[in-house]
Design an enzyme around this catalytic site. Structure first.
Site, PDB file in Angstrom:
ATOM      1  N   ASP A 220       0.662  -1.292  -0.023  1.00 26.49           N
ATOM      2  CA  ASP A 220      -0.020   0.004   0.095  1.00 26.49           C
ATOM      3  C   ASP A 220       0.914   1.153   0.182  1.00 26.49           C
ATOM      4  OD1 ASP A 220      -1.886  -1.737   0.107  1.00 26.49           O
ATOM      5  OD2 ASP A 220      -2.787  -1.079   2.103  1.00 26.49           O
TER       6      ASP A 220
ATOM      7  N   ARG B 231      -0.684  -8.872  -4.431  1.00 30.74           N
ATOM      8  CA  ARG B 231       0.511  -9.156  -3.376  1.00 30.74           C
ATOM      9  C   ARG B 231       1.248 -10.306  -3.897  1.00 30.74           C
ATOM     10  NH1 ARG B 231      -2.523  -8.529   1.582  1.00 30.74           N
ATOM     11  NH2 ARG B 231      -1.851 -10.596   2.180  1.00 30.74           N
TER      12      ARG B 231
HETATM   13  O1  F6P Z   1      -1.949  -3.920   4.015  1.00 28.48           O
HETATM   14  C1  F6P Z   1      -1.960  -4.308   2.681  1.00 28.48           C
HETATM   15  C2  F6P Z   1      -3.040  -5.114   2.191  1.00 28.48           C
HETATM   16  O2  F6P Z   1      -3.009  -5.507   0.982  1.00 28.48           O
HETATM   17  C3  F6P Z   1      -4.447  -3.960   2.221  1.00 28.48           C
HETATM   18  O3  F6P Z   1      -4.412  -3.299   1.022  1.00 28.48           O
HETATM   19  C4  F6P Z   1      -5.418  -5.020   2.270  1.00 28.48           C
HETATM   20  O4  F6P Z   1      -6.696  -4.480   2.644  1.00 28.48           O
HETATM   21  C5  F6P Z   1      -5.162  -6.127   3.058  1.00 28.48           C
HETATM   22  O5  F6P Z   1      -3.584  -6.070   3.090  1.00 28.48           O
HETATM   23  C6  F6P Z   1      -5.718  -7.490   2.823  1.00 28.48           C
HETATM   24  O6  F6P Z   1      -5.041  -8.332   3.728  1.00 28.48           O
HETATM   25  P1  F6P Z   1      -5.471  -9.970   3.990  1.00 28.48           P
HETATM   26  O7  F6P Z   1      -4.043 -10.869   3.500  1.00 28.48           O
HETATM   27  O8  F6P Z   1      -5.674 -10.041   5.358  1.00 28.48           O
HETATM   28  O9  F6P Z   1      -6.559 -10.362   3.216  1.00 28.48           O
END
Ligand code: F6P
Length: 359
Positions: free
Chosen positions: A139, A286
């Site tokens: 982010d 991600r």
């Molecule tokens: O903080 C990084 C992030 O990618 C956010 O943008 C998103 O809301 C969150 O992680 C999602 O996390 P998780 O892996 O718990 O779904």
């Protein structure tokens, strides 16, 4: 000297590059390196603590994820425990982690994580643990550093999606609403939106109105551009105050956000009469191989973290303050989060080239 490395919070492309650089730099100084698996779970005895050598990090530069694995619900100060009846409790296991680290002969810890992990690191520093932090988040919302690794890869993934959406949107004269990550900050939406030539960008930092978004879409239509691309950050609040909610979070975890794109798409279709579709890009952002920029930044962070340990910079975080990597106190970093500045030149330029922020 014996150091340990842990990765906490959501993963980000480049984590392995940090681990690799830290391990190789430390080993070249003759230090021992241990890896705590799944955040602090390894150090708490709930997962493994493994030796890290040159061999352990061979070939990992190009790999997304983290060889140490990670968790976003493993704070030693509020460690989640599942009770026999299925309910959850939280226990403070911070004394245990201090003791285990002492028993393992760990002189210092390199903690790689976002603002949540850095806040935990600071509390452990306050208890006497020697920690150097490395900022991590796709982010890009950690203050004190111009950039975090993982962001560039996520932006590129989003750009690729926008490019693909363009061709199908244009063929069907449709509006496409793409939701990208950004729980509190709109950097991914802003950067990917500009580079992907979106028509509307919605970010949490800029209040917006549905009618303004529709005005932009109608104006494009009138000019013969019968499709539009709207890029929205998942953390955007609807003008009504509603936020997107995506599934249930588990105890010890931040509330999950997402899904706002669908609400926005429905309203656009209702108000403009134009066929509108939505897409949540989600965790695709991600994953994958880090870009060259992220590999380099992550490697610089890993190397600098070892230098910071050698210099006994406990409670400091490595940061990019272009063109240099510096160290800054974690307490300073935690004072405020980084957000898109509505009057930043990037936003002004986006407006200048005709992008609407719905305001
Ligand atoms: O903080 C990084 C992030 O990618 C956010 O943008 C998103 O809301 C969150 O992680 C999602 O996390 P998780 O892996 O718990 O779904």
């Amino acid at each position: 000297m014996r150091i340990a490395i842990s990765t906490g919070g959501g993963d980000a492309p480049g984590l392995n590059a940090v681990i690799r650089a830290a391990v190789l730099s430390a080993r070249n100084r003759g230090w021992d390196v241990l890896g705590s698996k799944r955040g602090y779970a390894g150090l708490l005895g709930d997962d493994d603590v493994v030796p890290l050598t040159g061999e352990s990090v061979r070939g990992i530069m190009a790999h997304g994820g983290t060889i140490l694995r990670t968790t976003n619900r493993g704070s030693p100060f509020a460690y989640p425990v599942r009770n026999a009846d299925g309910s959850w409790s939280e226990v403070d296991r911070s004394d245990e982690i201090m003791e285990n680290a002492r028993n393992l002969g760990i002189d210092a810890l390199i903690s790689i994580g976002g603002d949540g992990s850095l806040a935990i690191a600071q509390r452990l520093v306050d208890k006497g643990m020697r920690i150097v932090g490395v900022p991590k988040t796709i982010d890009n919302d950690v203050s004190g550093t111009v950039m975090t690794f993982g962001f560039d890869t996520a932006v590129n993934t989003a750009i690729e999606a926008i490019d693909k959406l363009h061709t199908t949107a244009e063929s069907h004269d449709r509006v496409m609403v793409l939701e990208v990550m950004g729980r509190d900050a709109g950097f991914i939406a802003l950067y990917a939106g500009i580079a992907g030539t979106a028509d509307v960008i919605l970010v949490p930092e800029i209040p917006w109105a549905m009618e303004k978004v529709c005005e932009k879409i109608r104006a494009r239509d009138a000019a013969g551009r019968r499709f539009s691309i709207v890029v929205v950050a998942e953390g955007v609040t609807m003008p009504s105050g509603d936020v997107g909610v995506m599934g249930e979070s588990l105890p010890g975890q931040m509330k999950r956000v997402g899904g706002v794109a669908d609400t926005i798409a429905r309203e656009i279709q209702e108000r403009t009469g134009k066929e509108t579709r939505s897409l949540v890009l989600g965790h695709l952002q991600r994953g994958g191989s880090p870009t060259g920029y992220d590999r380099l930044l992550a490697t610089r962070f890993g190397g600098a973290a070892v230098e910071a340990v050698a210099a006994k910079k406990w409670g400091h975080m490595v940061a990019l303050q272009s063109p240099h990597i510096v160290t800054i106190p974690i307490v300073e970093v935690l004072k405020e989060s980084k957000r898109v500045e509505p009057d930043h030149d990037v936003v002004r330029t986006a407006r200048a080239v005709g992008i609407s922020f719905g305001d």
